[in-house]
Motif scaffolding. Structure first.
Motif, PDB file in Angstrom:
ATOM      1  N   GLY A  94      -0.883   3.321  -7.120  1.00 37.53           N
ATOM      2  CA  GLY A  94      -0.088   2.154  -6.761  1.00 37.53           C
ATOM      3  C   GLY A  94       0.936   2.411  -5.670  1.00 37.53           C
ATOM      4  O   GLY A  94       0.922   1.767  -4.607  1.00 37.53           O
ATOM      5  N   ALA A  95       1.856   3.346  -5.911  1.00 33.67           N
ATOM      6  CA  ALA A  95       2.914   3.620  -4.930  1.00 33.67           C
ATOM      7  C   ALA A  95       2.338   4.184  -3.641  1.00 33.67           C
ATOM      8  O   ALA A  95       2.844   3.895  -2.542  1.00 33.67           O
ATOM      9  CB  ALA A  95       3.935   4.593  -5.527  1.00 33.67           C
ATOM     10  N   ASN A  96       1.282   4.969  -3.758  1.00 37.04           N
ATOM     11  CA  ASN A  96       0.648   5.530  -2.562  1.00 37.04           C
ATOM     12  C   ASN A  96       0.071   4.423  -1.677  1.00 37.04           C
ATOM     13  O   ASN A  96       0.167   4.486  -0.439  1.00 37.04           O
ATOM     14  CB  ASN A  96      -0.456   6.503  -2.979  1.00 37.04           C
ATOM     15  N   LEU A  97      -0.507   3.390  -2.306  1.00 42.71           N
ATOM     16  CA  LEU A  97      -1.037   2.273  -1.529  1.00 42.71           C
ATOM     17  C   LEU A  97       0.089   1.482  -0.864  1.00 42.71           C
ATOM     18  O   LEU A  97      -0.014   1.119   0.315  1.00 42.71           O
ATOM     19  CB  LEU A  97      -1.867   1.351  -2.422  1.00 42.71           C
ATOM     20  N   ILE A  98       1.146   1.203  -1.607  1.00 41.52           N
ATOM     21  CA  ILE A  98       2.294   0.506  -1.024  1.00 41.52           C
ATOM     22  C   ILE A  98       2.839   1.307   0.154  1.00 41.52           C
ATOM     23  O   ILE A  98       3.146   0.769   1.222  1.00 41.52           O
ATOM     24  CB  ILE A  98       3.392   0.288  -2.084  1.00 41.52           C
ATOM     25  N   ASN A  99       2.948   2.602  -0.029  1.00 42.24           N
ATOM     26  CA  ASN A  99       3.490   3.476   1.002  1.00 42.24           C
ATOM     27  C   ASN A  99       2.638   3.457   2.273  1.00 42.24           C
ATOM     28  O   ASN A  99       3.149   3.543   3.385  1.00 42.24           O
ATOM     29  CB  ASN A  99       3.560   4.905   0.453  1.00 42.24           C
ATOM     30  N   LYS A 100       1.320   3.318   2.116  1.00 43.35           N
ATOM     31  CA  LYS A 100       0.411   3.370   3.252  1.00 43.35           C
ATOM     32  C   LYS A 100       0.162   2.005   3.898  1.00 43.35           C
ATOM     33  O   LYS A 100      -0.142   1.938   5.104  1.00 43.35           O
ATOM     34  CB  LYS A 100      -0.943   3.943   2.812  1.00 43.35           C
ATOM     35  N   PHE A 101       0.287   0.922   3.142  1.00 39.38           N
ATOM     36  CA  PHE A 101      -0.248  -0.346   3.628  1.00 39.38           C
ATOM     37  C   PHE A 101       0.737  -1.507   3.632  1.00 39.38           C
ATOM     38  O   PHE A 101       0.571  -2.450   4.419  1.00 39.38           O
ATOM     39  CB  PHE A 101      -1.471  -0.720   2.788  1.00 39.38           C
ATOM     40  N   ALA A 102       1.746  -1.482   2.797  1.00 47.09           N
ATOM     41  CA  ALA A 102       2.648  -2.633   2.684  1.00 47.09           C
ATOM     42  C   ALA A 102       3.538  -2.769   3.921  1.00 47.09           C
ATOM     43  O   ALA A 102       3.717  -1.835   4.702  1.00 47.09           O
ATOM     44  CB  ALA A 102       3.509  -2.498   1.427  1.00 47.09           C
ATOM     45  N   GLU A 239      -7.884  10.110  -1.874  1.00 44.47           N
ATOM     46  CA  GLU A 239      -6.795  10.991  -2.288  1.00 44.47           C
ATOM     47  C   GLU A 239      -6.702  11.030  -3.808  1.00 44.47           C
ATOM     48  O   GLU A 239      -6.340  12.057  -4.393  1.00 44.47           O
ATOM     49  CB  GLU A 239      -5.472  10.518  -1.679  1.00 44.47           C
ATOM     50  N   GLY A 240      -7.052   9.913  -4.444  1.00 41.24           N
ATOM     51  CA  GLY A 240      -7.080   9.881  -5.903  1.00 41.24           C
ATOM     52  C   GLY A 240      -8.096  10.856  -6.467  1.00 41.24           C
ATOM     53  O   GLY A 240      -7.852  11.503  -7.494  1.00 41.24           O
ATOM     54  N   ILE A 241      -9.249  10.983  -5.813  1.00 35.96           N
ATOM     55  CA  ILE A 241     -10.261  11.956  -6.235  1.00 35.96           C
ATOM     56  C   ILE A 241      -9.681  13.362  -6.194  1.00 35.96           C
ATOM     57  O   ILE A 241      -9.850  14.156  -7.128  1.00 35.96           O
ATOM     58  CB  ILE A 241     -11.509  11.857  -5.340  1.00 35.96           C
TER      59      ILE A 241
END
Length: 377
Positions: A94-102, A239-241
């Motif tokens: 979750g936070a990784n996606l926000i950090n990359k895309f939001a 990255e999750g993998i």
């Protein structure tokens, strides 16, 4: 190549190791997994104080700015303790996606709360027919005069029943198979038309299937840029993998340790069974499988962190290698413990269950093997 830990990595490793040793024994973990929430809120607040939740977040938004080379160190230690708190779901997805895309304004609000431990996230991307391939997304968000109408079903959404924010991936344009046309929406658990069916997974964690039935969303719920979410979400899943594989390596290290310890105290014919050569060979094979998996982990982590040309292939190779090693190490550990290996009171079976569930997250070993085979043809 230098594999020594830097200051941040060593700090994370030591803090996690001390936490597991002092406050997270197996009985504590069993009790937490059977609780109503499935984990400890007190522990979650401690994660925030220790800086773990800030690890994958950019420094510009209050984080530490770590890469997968940093997070896998922490994941290895958390794997050794079979930690049930939703660190992977909130911080690494979750936070990784926000950090990359939001957008920056979204990052400032959401990431600040995540780092403080006051907001938990989860990423709703998986669907029953396509647990990893985002291009086959069937969940749709049709645009209308008021915003969007969301319909579809998401499966095995990690810790959705305890999340404060759900990041839902849906198709907003294009056709099945297209990379363009995917968007991410921010939903709260009380959103009208959304049904969350939570359950306990085989490894003692929590997940949920979520149904969206004509859910009305306004345009403010869109995270980042409309129709352009594929690259960011796909990157987060890759990255999750790597991060899941770090946890798996930690689990395998613990299983090798527990098995060697058991063989040293279990006696037959007035001697520890660990002295029998056949069993020594089996534990040596377990150790070698674990070491090969760890080597592949670091290779894939380096390729991913450096955004190398073949990093996606490295992640697929890692998933296959981890799947093979985890099955071998887990089965050997259970068998060498005898009937005790499958009892609920012994940790070995729980470690094996977690390894089995990891294999089925973010695409199974077989799925990624098929991808590699098709690429080679």
């Amino acid at each position: 190549m230098d594999f020594s830990l830097n200051d941040i990595q060593e700090m994370m490793r030591e803090s996690a190791s001390k936490f597991i040793q002092k406050e997270y024994d197996f009985e504590t973990r069993r009790k937490l997994s059977k609780s109503e929430m499935g984990y400890s809120q007190k522990n979650w607040e401690l994660f925030a104080k220790l800086g773990w939740l800030a690890l994958p977040v950019d420094e510009d938004f209050g984080g530490i700015g770590g890469s997968v080379l940093d997070t896998i160190i922490l994941q290895e230690e958390l794997g050794k303790g079979l930690v049930v708190e939703p660190y992977f779901a909130t911080a690494l997805l979750g936070a990784n996606l926000i950090n990359k895309f939001a957008r920056d304004d979204q990052k400032e609000t959401i990431l600040e709360n995540v780092i403080a431990g006051t907001q938990k996230l989860t990423l709703a991307h998986s669907e029953g027919h396509a647990p990893f391939d985002l291009t086959q997304m069937r969940t749709t968000a049709q645009k209308n005069s008021n915003g969007f109408v969301l319909n579809g079903i998401k499966s095995v959404v990690l810790d959705a029943q305890n999340a404060d924010m759900l990041l839902v991936v849906a198709r907003t344009s294009g056709q099945s198979g297209d990379k363009n046309g995917l968007s991410v929406f921010n939903l709260t658990p009380d959103t009208a038309g959304m049904t969350i069916k939570g359950y306990e997974t085989n490894d003692g964690l929590r997940a949920a299937d979520i149904t969206f039935d004509n859910v009305n969303l306004d345009e403010t719920t869109v995270i980042g840029e409309l129709d352009q979410a594929y690259d960011a979400v796909h990157r987060v899943l890759l990255e999750g993998i790597v991060n899941l594989s770090g946890e798996a390596v930690g689990i395998m290290e613990k299983l090798v340790e527990l098995t060697a310890e058991y063989l040293g105290v279990r006696e037959q014919f007035s001697a520890p069974i660990g002295k029998f050569q056949a069993l020594q060979h089996r534990t040596a094979d377990m150790f070698m499988e674990k070491e090969q998996a760890k080597s592949m982990l670091y290779y894939a982590a380096i390729e991913t962190a450096e955004n190398a040309e073949g990093f996606e292939r490295a992640c697929a190779m890692l998933k296959v290698r981890i799947g093979n090693a985890a099955r071998f190490v887990g089965q050997q550990a259970v068998q060498l413990h005898g009937g005790m290996g499958v009892t609920d009171e012994l940790s070995v079976g729980h470690y094996f269950k977690r390894l089995t569930c990891i294999n089925n997250l973010l695409g199974s070993r077989d799925y990624h093997l098929n991808v590699l085979v098709k690429e080679a043809q």
